[in-house]
Write a protein that holds these residues in place. Structure first.
Motif, PDB file in Angstrom:
ATOM      1  N   PRO A 116      25.268  30.340  12.910  1.00 49.01           N
ATOM      2  CA  PRO A 116      24.225  29.902  11.969  1.00 49.01           C
ATOM      3  C   PRO A 116      24.507  30.312  10.527  1.00 49.01           C
ATOM      4  N   GLU A 117      25.068  31.485  10.311  1.00 48.17           N
ATOM      5  CA  GLU A 117      25.336  31.934   8.938  1.00 48.17           C
ATOM      6  C   GLU A 117      26.401  31.072   8.277  1.00 48.17           C
ATOM      7  N   LEU A 118      27.468  30.767   9.012  1.00 50.98           N
ATOM      8  CA  LEU A 118      28.510  29.907   8.475  1.00 50.98           C
ATOM      9  C   LEU A 118      27.984  28.490   8.275  1.00 50.98           C
ATOM     10  N   ALA A 119      27.157  28.045   9.196  1.00 53.58           N
ATOM     11  CA  ALA A 119      26.588  26.706   9.089  1.00 53.58           C
ATOM     12  C   ALA A 119      25.732  26.580   7.826  1.00 53.58           C
ATOM     13  N   ALA A 120      24.960  27.616   7.526  1.00 51.30           N
ATOM     14  CA  ALA A 120      24.111  27.600   6.337  1.00 51.30           C
ATOM     15  C   ALA A 120      24.966  27.522   5.069  1.00 51.30           C
ATOM     16  N   SER A 121      26.099  28.240   5.062  1.00 51.15           N
ATOM     17  CA  SER A 121      26.991  28.217   3.902  1.00 51.15           C
ATOM     18  C   SER A 121      27.606  26.834   3.704  1.00 51.15           C
ATOM     19  N   VAL A 122      28.034  26.223   4.802  1.00 50.01           N
ATOM     20  CA  VAL A 122      28.630  24.892   4.709  1.00 50.01           C
ATOM     21  C   VAL A 122      27.592  23.860   4.277  1.00 50.01           C
ATOM     22  N   MET A 123      26.369  23.974   4.797  1.00 49.84           N
ATOM     23  CA  MET A 123      25.317  23.048   4.407  1.00 49.84           C
ATOM     24  C   MET A 123      25.004  23.170   2.918  1.00 49.84           C
ATOM     25  N   ALA A 124      25.061  24.381   2.383  1.00 49.05           N
ATOM     26  CA  ALA A 124      24.828  24.575   0.951  1.00 49.05           C
ATOM     27  C   ALA A 124      25.909  23.872   0.134  1.00 49.05           C
ATOM     28  N   ASP A 125      27.161  23.943   0.624  1.00 47.24           N
ATOM     29  CA  ASP A 125      28.245  23.249  -0.073  1.00 47.24           C
ATOM     30  C   ASP A 125      28.061  21.735  -0.008  1.00 47.24           C
ATOM     31  N   LEU A 126      27.643  21.229   1.144  1.00 48.99           N
ATOM     32  CA  LEU A 126      27.402  19.788   1.283  1.00 48.99           C
ATOM     33  C   LEU A 126      26.284  19.332   0.359  1.00 48.99           C
ATOM     34  N   ARG A 127      25.215  20.149   0.267  1.00 49.73           N
ATOM     35  CA  ARG A 127      24.101  19.801  -0.612  1.00 49.73           C
ATOM     36  C   ARG A 127      24.546  19.791  -2.072  1.00 49.73           C
ATOM     37  N   ALA A 128      25.383  20.770  -2.451  1.00 50.00           N
ATOM     38  CA  ALA A 128      25.879  20.823  -3.823  1.00 50.00           C
ATOM     39  C   ALA A 128      26.735  19.599  -4.134  1.00 50.00           C
ATOM     40  N   ARG A 129      27.547  19.189  -3.170  1.00 48.92           N
ATOM     41  CA  ARG A 129      28.387  18.003  -3.353  1.00 48.92           C
ATOM     42  C   ARG A 129      27.533  16.753  -3.539  1.00 48.92           C
ATOM     43  N   SER A 130      26.473  16.639  -2.748  1.00 50.29           N
ATOM     44  CA  SER A 130      25.568  15.495  -2.878  1.00 50.29           C
ATOM     45  C   SER A 130      24.848  15.512  -4.219  1.00 50.29           C
ATOM     46  N   ALA A 131      24.474  16.714  -4.692  1.00 49.94           N
ATOM     47  CA  ALA A 131      23.782  16.829  -5.978  1.00 49.94           C
ATOM     48  C   ALA A 131      24.658  16.337  -7.118  1.00 49.94           C
ATOM     49  N   LEU A 132      25.951  16.669  -7.074  1.00 52.24           N
ATOM     50  CA  LEU A 132      26.860  16.209  -8.113  1.00 52.24           C
ATOM     51  C   LEU A 132      26.992  14.692  -8.089  1.00 52.24           C
ATOM     52  N   ARG A 133      27.049  14.104  -6.900  1.00 55.12           N
ATOM     53  CA  ARG A 133      27.161  12.650  -6.794  1.00 55.12           C
ATOM     54  C   ARG A 133      25.920  11.959  -7.366  1.00 55.12           C
ATOM     55  N   LEU A 134      24.750  12.485  -7.032  1.00 56.50           N
ATOM     56  CA  LEU A 134      23.515  11.910  -7.562  1.00 56.50           C
ATOM     57  C   LEU A 134      23.464  12.041  -9.073  1.00 56.50           C
ATOM     58  N   LEU A 135      23.896  13.184  -9.565  1.00 57.45           N
ATOM     59  CA  LEU A 135      23.873  13.427 -11.006  1.00 57.45           C
ATOM     60  C   LEU A 135      24.819  12.477 -11.725  1.00 57.45           C
ATOM     61  N   ALA A 136      25.985  12.213 -11.123  1.00 61.26           N
ATOM     62  CA  ALA A 136      26.965  11.323 -11.745  1.00 61.26           C
ATOM     63  C   ALA A 136      26.471   9.884 -11.794  1.00 61.26           C
TER      64      ALA A 136
END
Length: 250
Positions: free
Chosen positions: A35-55
């Motif tokens: 679960p801890e690693l999963a939470a870290s990866v999900m945060a990275d995925l969310r950050a990647r999506s945020a950049l795409r939306l911003l662009a």
């Protein structure tokens, strides 16, 4: 059964959608048991999506995306998980700030990539230039705006003063029939006007991209998407596209 070992570089590739299906399943099996690693990866995925939306944001930065970019900037400022990606850390850290700067400077849309129809417009231009040099393929210089409108639901802007029609063709596309008009500008430059009656994420104000030997300006007016293609420099094509886009439709 314990999940198999996953290398840090595979986590990076998973976030960037660069793994084949078998390795994606292996990573997801590991995340299901950590679960801890999963939470870290999900945060990275969310950050990647945020950049795409911003662009892809048009006009003012949507509420929340600016702060998401700030959080992403602070997060990426930390140590990368693998040595392979360490040389890219500086570029990743400034990514959000660069996107915000693009929006502020252009005061308009900042798009990650042009709509798919732009590739069709570029091919139509190259085909039009090929036709122009072939005596066995006569060109059609007659453009009947009313007939085209009834047949395709495509309306074209009135041509700027000094522009003359060289050839008119209908091209097939995934979204339906597309209209292409090859014209000579007042400076005798050959350019292509491509239009299709289909929704797209093209902006209302023309955006120009450099495709090497050619430049393409694309924009949208309601349900009709347009592209202007030619061998002119991007700056010159941008002026021509804005002139054309400002004209009334017929």
């Amino acid at each position: 059964m314990r999940p198999e070992s996953i290398e840090p570089i595979e986590l990076e590739a998973y976030v960037d959608d660069q793994l084949d299906l078998a390795r994606r399943m292996a990573v997801e099996e590991r995340l299901a048991h950590d679960p801890e690693l999963a939470a870290s990866v999900m945060a990275d995925l969310r950050a990647r999506s945020a950049l795409r939306l911003l662009a892809r944001a048009e006009g003012p930065v949507p509420s929340g995306l600016g702060s998401a970019a700030d959080r992403l900037d602070r997060r990426l400022a930390g140590k990368p998980r693998s040595r392979l990606f360490r040389p890219l850390a500086g570029l990743m850290t400034s990514a959000a700030a660069v996107v915000l700067l693009m929006i502020a400077v252009n005061d308009g849309p900042a798009q990650a990539e042009p709509p798919p129809y732009v590739a069709d417009a570029l091919m139509a231009y190259r085909t039009g230039m090929l036709r122009a040099g072939m005596e066995s393929l006569p060109q059609s210089r007659v453009f009947d705006a009313g007939e085209v409108m009834r047949a395709t639901r495509i309306r074209m802007p009135v041509l700027p003063e000094g522009w003359t029609v060289r050839d008119v063709q209908i091209f097939p596309s995934d979204e339906g029939p597309a209209l292409q008009i090859m014209v000579d500008t007042a400076e005798e430059d050959a350019i292509s006007i491509f239009a299709i009656h289909a929704g797209s994420d093209a902006p209302a104000t023309p955006v120009v991209i450099d495709k090497g030997a050619e430049s393409v300006a694309y924009w949208r007016n309601g349900d009709i998407s347009y592209a202007l293609t030619g061998a002119a420099a991007p700056e010159a094509l941008d002026i021509a596209a804005r002139d054309l886009a400002d004209n009334r439709l017929r």
